[in-house]
Design an enzyme around this catalytic site. Structure first.
Site, PDB file in Angstrom:
ATOM      1  N   TYR A 133      -4.511   3.433   8.185  1.00 13.68           N
ATOM      2  CA  TYR A 133      -5.843   2.852   8.378  1.00 13.68           C
ATOM      3  C   TYR A 133      -6.392   3.238   9.750  1.00 13.68           C
ATOM      4  O   TYR A 133      -6.267   4.396  10.148  1.00 13.68           O
ATOM      5  CB  TYR A 133      -5.804   1.321   8.191  1.00 13.68           C
ATOM      6  CG  TYR A 133      -5.094   0.918   6.938  1.00 13.68           C
ATOM      7  CD1 TYR A 133      -5.581   1.348   5.693  1.00 13.68           C
ATOM      8  CD2 TYR A 133      -3.940   0.146   6.945  1.00 13.68           C
ATOM      9  CE1 TYR A 133      -4.932   0.998   4.523  1.00 13.68           C
ATOM     10  CE2 TYR A 133      -3.297  -0.206   5.771  1.00 13.68           C
ATOM     11  CZ  TYR A 133      -3.793   0.228   4.578  1.00 13.68           C
ATOM     12  OH  TYR A 133      -3.157  -0.116   3.436  1.00 13.68           O
ATOM     13  N   VAL A 141       1.143  -3.716   3.839  1.00 17.14           N
ATOM     14  CA  VAL A 141       1.093  -5.010   4.533  1.00 17.14           C
ATOM     15  C   VAL A 141       2.325  -5.885   4.284  1.00 17.14           C
ATOM     16  O   VAL A 141       2.473  -6.936   4.890  1.00 17.14           O
ATOM     17  CB  VAL A 141      -0.188  -5.831   4.232  1.00 17.14           C
ATOM     18  CG1 VAL A 141      -1.420  -5.182   4.814  1.00 17.14           C
ATOM     19  CG2 VAL A 141      -0.343  -6.107   2.759  1.00 17.14           C
ATOM     20  N   TYR A 180      -4.060  -2.533 -10.022  1.00 14.92           N
ATOM     21  CA  TYR A 180      -3.863  -2.293  -8.582  1.00 14.92           C
ATOM     22  C   TYR A 180      -2.978  -3.379  -7.948  1.00 14.92           C
ATOM     23  O   TYR A 180      -2.045  -3.086  -7.201  1.00 14.92           O
ATOM     24  CB  TYR A 180      -5.238  -2.222  -7.902  1.00 14.92           C
ATOM     25  CG  TYR A 180      -5.185  -2.213  -6.396  1.00 14.92           C
ATOM     26  CD1 TYR A 180      -4.861  -1.055  -5.696  1.00 14.92           C
ATOM     27  CD2 TYR A 180      -5.453  -3.373  -5.660  1.00 14.92           C
ATOM     28  CE1 TYR A 180      -4.804  -1.051  -4.304  1.00 14.92           C
ATOM     29  CE2 TYR A 180      -5.409  -3.370  -4.275  1.00 14.92           C
ATOM     30  CZ  TYR A 180      -5.084  -2.220  -3.607  1.00 14.92           C
ATOM     31  OH  TYR A 180      -5.023  -2.220  -2.226  1.00 14.92           O
ATOM     32  N   LYS A 192       0.301   3.443  -2.914  1.00 21.34           N
ATOM     33  CA  LYS A 192      -0.855   4.346  -3.016  1.00 21.34           C
ATOM     34  C   LYS A 192      -0.439   5.813  -2.952  1.00 21.34           C
ATOM     35  O   LYS A 192      -1.151   6.682  -3.450  1.00 21.34           O
ATOM     36  CB  LYS A 192      -1.862   4.020  -1.897  1.00 21.34           C
ATOM     37  CG  LYS A 192      -2.452   2.607  -2.000  1.00 21.34           C
ATOM     38  CD  LYS A 192      -3.256   2.246  -0.758  1.00 21.34           C
ATOM     39  CE  LYS A 192      -3.828   0.822  -0.833  1.00 21.34           C
ATOM     40  NZ  LYS A 192      -4.519   0.423   0.402  1.00 21.34           N
ATOM     41  N   SER A 231       0.795  -1.239   0.000  1.00 20.38           N
ATOM     42  CA  SER A 231       0.000   0.000   0.000  1.00 20.38           C
ATOM     43  C   SER A 231       0.821   1.280   0.000  1.00 20.38           C
ATOM     44  O   SER A 231       0.255   2.357  -0.146  1.00 20.38           O
ATOM     45  CB  SER A 231      -0.943   0.022   1.192  1.00 20.38           C
ATOM     46  OG  SER A 231      -2.031  -0.829   0.918  1.00 20.38           O
TER      47      SER A 231
HETATM   48  N1  GLU Z   1      -2.357  -5.231  -1.806  1.00 19.35           N
HETATM   49  C1  GLU Z   1      -2.896  -5.121  -0.481  1.00 19.35           C
HETATM   50  C2  GLU Z   1      -4.391  -5.297  -0.517  1.00 19.35           C
HETATM   51  O1  GLU Z   1      -5.013  -4.722  -1.339  1.00 19.35           O
HETATM   52  C3  GLU Z   1      -2.519  -3.796   0.085  1.00 19.35           C
HETATM   53  C4  GLU Z   1      -2.947  -3.592   1.515  1.00 19.35           C
HETATM   54  C5  GLU Z   1      -1.882  -2.920   2.330  1.00 19.35           C
HETATM   55  O2  GLU Z   1      -0.703  -2.897   1.995  1.00 19.35           O
HETATM   56  O3  GLU Z   1      -2.217  -2.367   3.390  1.00 19.35           O
HETATM   57  O4  GLU Z   1      -4.979  -5.993   0.251  1.00 19.35           O
END
Ligand code: GLU
Length: 304
Positions: free
Chosen positions: A239, A257, A191, A67, A64
């Protein structure tokens, strides 16, 4: 003056021997294979120097953290019209939560939860092929890091594609609500591949430099946007652990993650840390502890 190189060695030593390392993400099978004993940290300073310790030269899945880069690209491409499709408020819910999206008629709370990031990727995909957009994302990151050796891990992308049912649910729900312009498969394929980019802490710290100073960032992103991306990282970058990160570290950051965190000390440093074990909110457990120590010792905080 604090000796940063010695401090990083000290932090890496402490983190290496920590017993409670959190839990490695296992909902993407390929990520579950990563050694939880890894720890790396790298810092790129405003004066152009870099410092690192531990496994800072070993690539990991940025997940993530990607992003942040897609948001910068989308704002550059679409400007403020992006905000018609995604909000700017902390969600207070898990990164992959579905419930809020339904309450709020398919407009995700912010660009850093999964639904919001899928909407951002969808926005930059319109009028292009997935491979063109992935090429643009990689180009942006390589230029930011000043390093061409940054690639996508196809095995991780495929692993997430095969198991990403929640992300499919989010994308299909947004499509049903009229907030997805491309076929869900295409948007999600893009994505999953952006999340599967592999970088070292050193590469990531260098790539984050465009967010370090509004003036210095002007080469890639306008000063105004640099400030705003940092504001979103501070309020939404972890988050439902965003408030805790701001309280403990006092700096904007974005976690993934894969166990990485990119942290910006505005005007001073771009920091990347990696420890694969996560806390209950899906953020790197030791990564957070390490940057908390670093920020405190260096006196880095956006709150003075
Ligand atoms: N590719 C992961 C997902 O979409 C990213 C989530 C993350 O890194 O927090 O679940």
């Amino acid at each position: 003056m604090t000796d940063l190189a010695a401090l990083l060695q000290d932090i890496a030593g402490q983190m290496r021997s920590a017993e409670d390392r959190g839990k490695v993400a296992d909902y993407i099978p390929q990520l579950a294979r990563v050694d939880p004993g890894k720890f790396g940290i790298a810092v790129a300073l405003a004066d152009g120097t870099t410092h690192h310790a531990g496994d800072a030269l070993e690539p990991f899945s940025i997940q993530s953290i990607s992003k942040v880069f897609t948001l910068a690209i989308a704002l550059g491409r679409l400007g403020d019209s992006l905000w018609n499709r995604v909000g700017r408020e902390p969600s207070g819910l898990a990164f992959n939560s579905i419930v809020q999206l339904e309450y709020e008629q398919g407009r995700p709370r912010n660009p850093f939860i999964n639904a919001g990031a899928i909407a951002v990727t969808d926005a930059i995909l319109s009028g292009h092929q997935p491979r063109e957009v992935l090429g643009e994302i990689l180009h942006f990151i390589r230029v930011a890091a000043d390093d061409p050796d940054i690639h996508i891990d196809e095995a991780v992308a495929r692993s997430e594609q095969a198991t990403g049912h929640r992300n499919f649910a989010l994308a299909h729900f947004m499509a049903a609500a009229g907030n997805l312009r491309n076929a869900p498969d295409l948007t999600l394929g893009t994505y999953f591949h952006q999340c599967a980019i592999r970088m070292t802490c050193m590469q990531l710290a260098r790539a984050g430099r465009f967010l370090m100073t509004a003036a210095g960032g002007a080469r890639m992103v306008s000063a105004d946007r640099v400030r705003r991306i940092n504001a979103l990282m501070l309020t939404c970058g972890h988050y439902d652990g965003s408030g805790e990160f701001a309280y403990r570290v006092g700096l904007p950051g974005k976690s993934g993650v894969g166990g990485g965190i990119l942290v910006i000390a505005p005007g001073r440093a771009s920091i990347a840390v990696w420890s694969p074990g996560l806390n209950a909110q899906g953020n790197s457990k030791l990564g957070r502890e390490a940057v908390e120590l670093l920020a405190r010792k260096m006196g880095w905080s956006v709150f003075g």
